[in-house]
Design a protein around this motif. Structure first.
Motif, PDB file in Angstrom:
ATOM      1  N   GLU A   1       0.833  -1.209   0.000  1.00  0.00           N
ATOM      2  CA  GLU A   1       0.000   0.000   0.000  1.00  0.00           C
ATOM      3  C   GLU A   1       0.869   1.261   0.000  1.00  0.00           C
ATOM      4  O   GLU A   1       0.552   2.254  -0.662  1.00  0.00           O
ATOM      5  N   GLU A   2       1.966   1.189   0.752  1.00  0.00           N
ATOM      6  CA  GLU A   2       2.886   2.330   0.782  1.00  0.00           C
ATOM      7  C   GLU A   2       3.477   2.590  -0.602  1.00  0.00           C
ATOM      8  O   GLU A   2       3.511   3.751  -1.072  1.00  0.00           O
ATOM      9  N   LEU A   3       3.928   1.538  -1.264  1.00  0.00           N
ATOM     10  CA  LEU A   3       4.509   1.706  -2.591  1.00  0.00           C
ATOM     11  C   LEU A   3       3.462   2.161  -3.603  1.00  0.00           C
ATOM     12  O   LEU A   3       3.736   2.999  -4.471  1.00  0.00           O
ATOM     13  N   ALA A   4       2.259   1.617  -3.498  1.00  0.00           N
ATOM     14  CA  ALA A   4       1.209   1.997  -4.439  1.00  0.00           C
ATOM     15  C   ALA A   4       0.804   3.451  -4.253  1.00  0.00           C
ATOM     16  O   ALA A   4       0.516   4.167  -5.221  1.00  0.00           O
ATOM     17  N   SER A   5       0.760   3.898  -2.984  1.00  0.00           N
ATOM     18  CA  SER A   5       0.390   5.295  -2.741  1.00  0.00           C
ATOM     19  C   SER A   5       1.421   6.255  -3.328  1.00  0.00           C
ATOM     20  O   SER A   5       1.093   7.400  -3.667  1.00  0.00           O
ATOM     21  N   GLN A   6       2.652   5.772  -3.474  1.00  0.00           N
ATOM     22  CA  GLN A   6       3.711   6.572  -4.092  1.00  0.00           C
ATOM     23  C   GLN A   6       3.787   6.342  -5.608  1.00  0.00           C
ATOM     24  O   GLN A   6       4.684   6.865  -6.247  1.00  0.00           O
ATOM     25  N   GLU A   7       2.827   5.567  -6.125  1.00  0.00           N
ATOM     26  CA  GLU A   7       2.770   5.212  -7.545  1.00  0.00           C
ATOM     27  C   GLU A   7       4.038   4.506  -8.016  1.00  0.00           C
ATOM     28  O   GLU A   7       4.442   4.608  -9.175  1.00  0.00           O
ATOM     29  N   ARG A   8       4.627   3.752  -7.100  1.00  0.00           N
ATOM     30  CA  ARG A   8       5.791   2.931  -7.443  1.00  0.00           C
ATOM     31  C   ARG A   8       5.289   1.515  -7.738  1.00  0.00           C
ATOM     32  O   ARG A   8       5.574   0.556  -7.026  1.00  0.00           O
ATOM     33  N   PHE A   9       4.533   1.414  -8.808  1.00  0.00           N
ATOM     34  CA  PHE A   9       3.814   0.175  -9.077  1.00  0.00           C
ATOM     35  C   PHE A   9       4.742  -0.957  -9.503  1.00  0.00           C
ATOM     36  O   PHE A   9       4.515  -2.119  -9.170  1.00  0.00           O
ATOM     37  N   GLU A  10       5.787  -0.643 -10.250  1.00  0.00           N
ATOM     38  CA  GLU A  10       6.738  -1.694 -10.638  1.00  0.00           C
ATOM     39  C   GLU A  10       7.437  -2.251  -9.404  1.00  0.00           C
ATOM     40  O   GLU A  10       7.642  -3.471  -9.301  1.00  0.00           O
ATOM     41  N   ASP A  11       7.802  -1.378  -8.456  1.00  0.00           N
ATOM     42  CA  ASP A  11       8.428  -1.844  -7.220  1.00  0.00           C
ATOM     43  C   ASP A  11       7.466  -2.711  -6.421  1.00  0.00           C
ATOM     44  O   ASP A  11       7.854  -3.740  -5.847  1.00  0.00           O
TER      45      ASP A  11
END
Length: 595
Positions: free
Chosen positions: A416-426
């Protein structure tokens, strides 16, 4: 040695004993569901001799198109008083009963006959079918004929009848073509109906000539070994019917190119009859591991896996090892490659702040970048005590052998943290690594209890009505037997236990069986209908273990692969959705939990 008379079923049906009914139709068009039959012509032959002919016009109950009348010469006036298909079809089926149907481009003619049977409410007898067009494409080369039309083939084989789009005439011409094709394949060693129906030019003459290797094999379940002239094992396989399966290696049904080379080198096929399919699977695996046959692709590297180890030291860390040690350290795996093992380690480091340095921790070192990022408590500098670090290690041990649900919660939070930062590949990369982790942990958690168990005796109903009885000792198949139908199975259980293989307790790094064998046995034990008869030991698995997390995560990953990924361009517009990442989906309004 006593000679055994082979049955006709063993040898196949000689072509001289087969009754062929060569059929041809004329129709009002090319679609069986929408067009009708205007004429049926058929010739019955056996051993090159004509036994009878059948011909009738058929009233299609619809006008015949003009171009069809020009092509066939059949007009509306000619079929006005002809029988309807309701009368003509039963008469043809009676004429053809017990035969093999033959047609040129058989899909067309048989399709119309089946559609007619369905239309009048008659059951289709399920005739064996032979297509002379298919055979001609295998046997008649371009130098002989510019195409494979019936008229061209009739000239090639010197037919006494010229095809003219009348059903009986075309059927007579097809008979001559059939006999010419049979003569050609006879020179290539094809002498039975089964060989003729499966004939393909992909099967080389040398491959076909070796079909005799299957003749002495038993029609029983078990394992078969192809061997070359030096008695080296070329290939190991398993089947419910050894003879039937081995026969397929000499026909067109075998399409793997490397198998043609294997058959060319083979001199003998050695059968090993097994009482159950489970025994056959295990024997196949062991033989492949023992002989490493050059033509087998799977199960040849069952001893080359690696493990992820949580080291035994004051400040433990993760490492990749080739063997399980006996110092009490926790291990998960085996993994099939170092890459997947490293992915599992990276997944742990994503949610558990274990140290990643490899040196000795003295408390007087220099902090690395991970400490600045909050990804490590820096015990190397003394910033984290041994007791505080031990709590971090316990989180890792829980993934390995205990309740993995808290760690799964940390994973979702991280995603959720990565998605909220739009770091979808990560986020996608973290999810895939975590799946490798829970796969390895689940594998270890499922295997370990069975490896520790001195013996499990289990039973499953056999297809013949008795019981399949199995003895598993320390994860290895030690014995198996089948009790007859109606018999008390317990004497068979006791006899099996008395004669089963003695399997000593495994030592760390030296399991009693290949991991793949233990997994085969686990799948069998967990299959429907299996009952535990005796258990010497404890067979358990943690309720909230990695297997639970794996069962939830794998469907999410599988569904994510079926839709557009985060890194792909998606057309802008209302309702556009993107790829789920570890149970999360990005929509026009943000993120929602998908599973």
């Amino acid at each position: 040695m006593q000679a055994i008379q082979a049955t006709f079923d063993d040898l196949g049906t000689p072509l001289a004993d087969v009754t062929f009914v060569v059929v041809d139709l004329e129709t009002t068009g090319g679609t069986p569901a929408q067009c009708g039959i205007t004429e049926i012509g058929a010739v019955k032959v056996r051993a090159g001799e004509v036994l009878g002919e059948f011909q009738t016009l058929v009233n299609p109950a619809e006008p015949i198109p003009a171009f069809i009348s020009v092509l066939t010469g059949i007009t509306d006036a000619m079929v006005r008083d002809a029988p309807r298909i309701e009368s003509a079809l039963p008469a043809f089926l009676e004429f053809a009963a017990g035969s093999v149907l033959v047609a040129h481009n058989a899909g067309f003619d048989i399709g119309f006959l089946k559609a007619a049977a369905a239309r009048v409410g008659a059951s289709w007898p399920g005739f064996p079918v032979l297509d002379t067009l298919h055979l001609a494409r295998q046997l008649v080369v371009r130098d002989e004929s510019p195409n494979h039309r019936l008229s061209s083939l009739a000239q090639v084989f010197g037919s006494s009848t010229t095809p003219d789009h009348r059903a009986l005439h075309d059927a007579r011409a097809t008979v001559d073509v059939l006999h010419g094709l049979i003569e050609r394949v006879g020179n290539l060693g094809v002498h039975t109906l089964e060989e003729l129906r499966s004939y393909s030019s992909r099967v080389t003459p040398s491959q076909r000539r070796k079909r005799f290797l299957a003749d002495p094999l038993p029609s029983a379940p078990g394992v078969y070994l192809f061997k070359d002239g030096s008695d080296r094992v070329l290939y190991v396989g398993t089947s419910r019917d050894i003879r039937t399966r081995v026969r397929t290696y000499f026909t067109a049904s075998e399409q793997r190119s490397r198998m043609a080379e294997m058959v060319r080198l083979a001199h003998v096929v050695h059968p090993i009859v097994c009482q159950t399919s489970l025994e056959a699977q295990v024997r196949e695996l062991r033989l492949i591991d023992e002989h490493k046959p050059r033509f087998n692709r799977r199960s040849k590297h069952g001893r080359t896996g690696v493990w992820v180890r949580l080291t035994q030291e004051r400040f433990p860390r993760l490492s990749i090892v080739k063997k399980v040690s006996d110092d009490g350290a926790h291990h998960i795996g085996p993994f099939r490659s170092r890459a997947t093992a490293q992915a599992a380690i990276d997944a742990v480091h994503e949610v558990v702040p274990l140290r990643q340095c490899t040196g000795r921790v003295t408390g007087r070192g220099t902090a690395c970048a991970l400490a600045d990022m909050g990804r490590c408590g820096a015990p190397c500098t003394g910033a984290q005590s041994e007791g505080d670090y031990a709590a971090v290690v316990e989180d890792c041990r829980a993934i390995f052998s205990g309740d993995a649900r808290p760690t799964a919660g940390l994973l979702h939070a991280r995603l959720e943290e990565l998605a909220s930062q739009e770091r979808f590949e990560d986020a996608s990369r973290v999810r895939d690594r975590f799946l490798q982790l829970v796969r390895g942990a689940a594998r270890a958690q499922r295997l370990a209890p069975l490896l520790r168990t001195s013996e499990i005796v289990a039973a499953r109903r056999s297809d013949l009505g008795g019981w399949e009885l199995v003895s598993i000792r320390h994860g290895r198949l030690a014995g198996t037997v089948v009790s007859p139908r109606g018999a008390d199975p317990m004497p068979y259980v006791h006899a099996m236990q008395a004669t089963a293989e003695v399997v000593p307790p495994p030592r760390p790094g030296h399991p009693a069986a290949l991991t793949e064998e233990t997994e085969i046995l686990l799948r069998w034990l967990e299959s429907p209908g299996v009952r535990i008869v005796e258990l010497d030991g404890t067979w358990t698995c943690p309720v909230g273990g990695a297997g639970l997390i794996r069962s939830r995560l794998e469907p999410a990953v599988a569904s994510a692969q079926e839709v557009v990924g985060f890194d792909n361009d998606v057309p802008a517009g209302r309702g556009a959705t993107r790829k789920p990442v570890g149970g999360l989906t990005r929509t026009g309004n943000g993120l929602r939990r998908a599973v």
